[in-house]
Design an enzyme around this catalytic site. Sequence first.
Site, PDB file in Angstrom:
ATOM      1  CG  HIS A 157      -1.617  -1.283   1.481  1.00 41.72           C
ATOM      2  ND1 HIS A 157      -2.741  -1.686   0.799  1.00 41.72           N
ATOM      3  CD2 HIS A 157      -1.301  -2.298   2.325  1.00 41.72           C
ATOM      4  CE1 HIS A 157      -3.104  -2.887   1.230  1.00 41.72           C
ATOM      5  NE2 HIS A 157      -2.240  -3.281   2.141  1.00 41.72           N
ATOM      6  CB  SER A 287      14.264  21.345 -14.021  1.00 43.55           C
ATOM      7  OG  SER A 287      13.419  22.483 -13.991  1.00 43.55           O
ATOM      8  NE  ARG A 301      12.187   9.152 -24.113  1.00 41.84           N
ATOM      9  CZ  ARG A 301      13.254   9.496 -24.860  1.00 41.84           C
ATOM     10  NH1 ARG A 301      13.920   8.554 -25.529  1.00 41.84           N
ATOM     11  NH2 ARG A 301      13.644  10.740 -24.920  1.00 41.84           N
TER      12      ARG A 301
END
Length: 486
Positions: A157, A287, A301
């Site tokens: 979980h 970034s 990807r």
Amino acid sequence: MSSVFDEYQSPLSARYASPQMKKLFSPRHRANTWRKLWLWLAEAEKEVGLVRITNEALEAIRSNLEVTDEAFKVIAEEERVRRHDVMSHVFALEKDAPQAAGIIHIGATSCYVTDNADLIFMRDALDMLLPKLAKVIHNLAQFAMKWRDLPTLGYTHYQPAQPITMGRRATQWVQDLMMDLDDIEYVRVSLRFRGAQGTTGTQASFMEVFQGDTAKIDQLNKILCEKAGFDSCYDISTQTYSRKVDLRVCNALASFGATAERAANDIRHMAHDKVLDEPHESTQIGSSAMAFKSNPMRSERICSLGRKLRNLPNDFSGTFAGQWLERTLDDSAIRRIDIPEMFLITDALLIALDNVTNGLVVFPAMVEAQLQQELPFMATENIIMKLVSHGVSRQEAHEQIRVLSGEARYAVRVEGKQNDLIERIEQNEFFKPIWHELRALLDGKLFIGRSPEIVERYAGPGGVVEQKLRAYEDHITSTRTAELAI
């Protein structure tokens, strides 16, 4: 003057798939294959007794198997006028090989070239994919063996659970990929040829060609299969081979797409936890805004392509279910798109997976730090048992542990501190009988069960993986790790 940048290009061909797979599904290779099919049909018909086909005609076709740029212009113009792709190719071939005019396509329907070519392409594409998948499995098996003993926090979980090892976790991915290898091998071995079946699959046109001699028709198809490299034809075809075949192949590839996405998601979660990362180039930018970022973009990807691939069966099941009686042409456009795409996507996934799985980086110190944050809680049962062995009441020990665990959990969740349950135990006189044994109880290897053994039996020398991959050994040992072009 226009360029390739002025028209839409599929990202699959522009960014992701290999040159080999792109060439296989290129217009030129398709056109060349159609010409081979017409040659094989004429050769086979002559061999079984169609005397009107001359050696001169056959040689004319053989000399023009490569469709030139000029021929493509003829094809384009013919299709504009006649609105029929196959006949435009027939006219272009007759123009290139006038000696063969009149004997091309005898007894055949358009699906003789279109369907048989698709079966050839799918077979050849599967033959390209299988060794690449074996290489990915090999990479992960090697990774699993390297880290088979490294305890790491397990999760159910996505909440901390009993520890596992880093290698044992990877072995789960390996087993899933092994199932995909089995499924893709099965659809590859199961592929048959359509052959020469006539316009509705009754072979009536060939009954006319060979004047009712059914033995010649059977021999014709046997020769065609040999020339195309297939063992046999499908027992039953209509105008087309059953579109169930496309769905069957896509289901196997889509299942692999789901496996790829699932494994890459695990890698992304571990990258977030800083215990594992995919490979990064030294010049790679994570970034455009945040220069410090190092994102798992390759795994992202893989997830993106995997999601696309695992959803393609809906197209193929709809196409199969929607074929009326002996065939309808509403399968044409969607198959032109989806058959190449399912192979190009799978190819792109395998390139990325090979790159990622052969360069995974583990950070053992972070693995240990993360484990130690939770291990004291998991060790409480062992602590209780140790106290019991020293004559302490089990219920009283349980209550003491419950209280201290609650205090430690509060310190972690509310105060943002490290898990100090063990320090609390070491400062509590109740636990004095086992103080000297406490630290030994926090060895992660005490909690991993048979993880190392499970990895070795499955992914180690002589194990299940090694035996399965023997058929692909030459490819695995001779192929460099795939590099991502972009």
